[in-house]
Scaffold this active site. Structure first.
Site, short mmCIF file in Angstrom:
data_model
loop_
_atom_site.label_atom_id
_atom_site.label_comp_id
_atom_site.label_asym_id
_atom_site.label_seq_id
_atom_site.Cartn_x
_atom_site.Cartn_y
_atom_site.Cartn_z
N HIS A 42 45.94 28.49 51.89
CA HIS A 42 46.42 29.20 53.08
C HIS A 42 45.36 30.19 53.54
O HIS A 42 44.37 30.43 52.82
CB HIS A 42 47.69 29.98 52.73
CG HIS A 42 47.40 31.11 51.79
ND1 HIS A 42 47.29 30.94 50.43
CD2 HIS A 42 47.09 32.40 52.02
CE1 HIS A 42 46.97 32.09 49.87
NE2 HIS A 42 46.83 33.00 50.81
N HIS A 73 39.86 33.46 55.54
CA HIS A 73 39.30 32.54 54.55
C HIS A 73 40.42 31.85 53.76
O HIS A 73 41.50 32.41 53.60
CB HIS A 73 38.38 33.29 53.57
CG HIS A 73 39.09 34.31 52.76
ND1 HIS A 73 39.42 35.56 53.25
CD2 HIS A 73 39.57 34.28 51.49
CE1 HIS A 73 40.06 36.25 52.31
NE2 HIS A 73 40.17 35.49 51.23
P1 2AM Z 1 42.52 35.93 48.33
O1 2AM Z 1 42.92 34.52 48.60
O2 2AM Z 1 41.27 36.30 49.02
O3 2AM Z 1 42.52 36.28 46.90
C1 2AM Z 1 48.25 36.21 48.07
O4 2AM Z 1 47.88 36.89 46.92
C2 2AM Z 1 47.18 36.29 49.13
O5 2AM Z 1 46.98 37.64 49.52
C3 2AM Z 1 45.83 35.75 48.73
O6 2AM Z 1 45.33 34.95 49.79
C4 2AM Z 1 44.95 36.94 48.52
O7 2AM Z 1 43.66 36.82 49.02
C5 2AM Z 1 45.64 38.00 49.34
N1 2AM Z 1 45.59 39.28 48.65
C6 2AM Z 1 45.96 39.52 47.38
N2 2AM Z 1 45.84 40.83 47.10
C7 2AM Z 1 45.37 41.43 48.22
C8 2AM Z 1 45.05 42.76 48.58
N3 2AM Z 1 45.21 43.77 47.73
N4 2AM Z 1 44.59 42.98 49.81
C9 2AM Z 1 44.44 41.98 50.69
N5 2AM Z 1 44.74 40.69 50.43
C10 2AM Z 1 45.21 40.42 49.21
#
Ligand code: 2AM
Length: 175
Positions: free
Chosen positions: A43, A125
């Protein structure tokens, strides 16, 4: 009783054709070390909310409903690596204006529910591989076209077997 908090985030959720192409990209990745994101979990995050009390969920749904967006197309044409989260990701070279507006509206609407807007610039991304080793960025010879006509609220349930993410509700982006 207060009820359990749920870990939530807003996201773009691929249709089956786009998901299949993203999963194929995972299979082609030169990195071998790391932890694959389950294909059903692929996603693009729009805004991360974190653990949310049940009492705030109506406000969150209202914030999503109030968004006035428009459909757009994403061109996933870049494969890259970020050293700090140690992820390999796929994404668009730039941020389409309609996506930028969507993210900004959502952030503004969510402020009313007590969520701080993200201060860093938005970098759309799809995380493909976690805990991986450094790799150089490449341009995809055949970009993945991702038509976006809705966004979703997703629950994250870490631990146990993947998939970890479950879309709870979606909102259309209409002209
Ligand atoms: P990532 O894919 O770059 O790790 C669910 O966890 C989603 O939220 C993931 O796509 C993750 O990004 C994002 N995510 C998790 N923790 C986060 C944070 N503290 N701030 C922003 N995005 C976050």
């Amino acid at each position: 009783m207060a009820g359990a908090r749920r870990r939530l985030f807003f996201a773009l959720w691929p249709d089956e054709a786009v998901r299949a192409r993203l999963a194929a990209l995972q299979a082609e990745l030169p990195q071998v070390a790391g932890r694959w994101v389950h294909p059903e979990d692929l996603h693009i995050t729009l805004q991360f909310l974190g653990p949310v009390e049940p009492g705030r969920q109506a406000c969150i749904a209202e914030a999503a409903r109030a968004v006035r967006g428009e459909p757009f197309e994403l061109e996933i044409d870049r494969l890259d690596f970020w050293p700090r989260p140690r992820i390999a990701w796929a994404g668009p070279e730039g941020v389409p204006p309609a996506l930028q507006r969507l993210v900004e509206q959502l952030a503004r609407n969510l402020e009313r529910c007590g969520f701080e807007p993200e201060k860093r610039p938005y970098r759309p991304h799809v995380t493909l591989l976690r805990k991986t080793t450094p790799a150089a960025a490449v341009r995809l010879p055949e970009p993945i076209r991702w038509p976006v006509d809705h966004f979703v609220l997703v629950e994250s349930r870490p631990g146990g077997d993947p998939p970890h993410y479950r879309p709870l509700e979606g909102w259309a982006l209409e002209d």
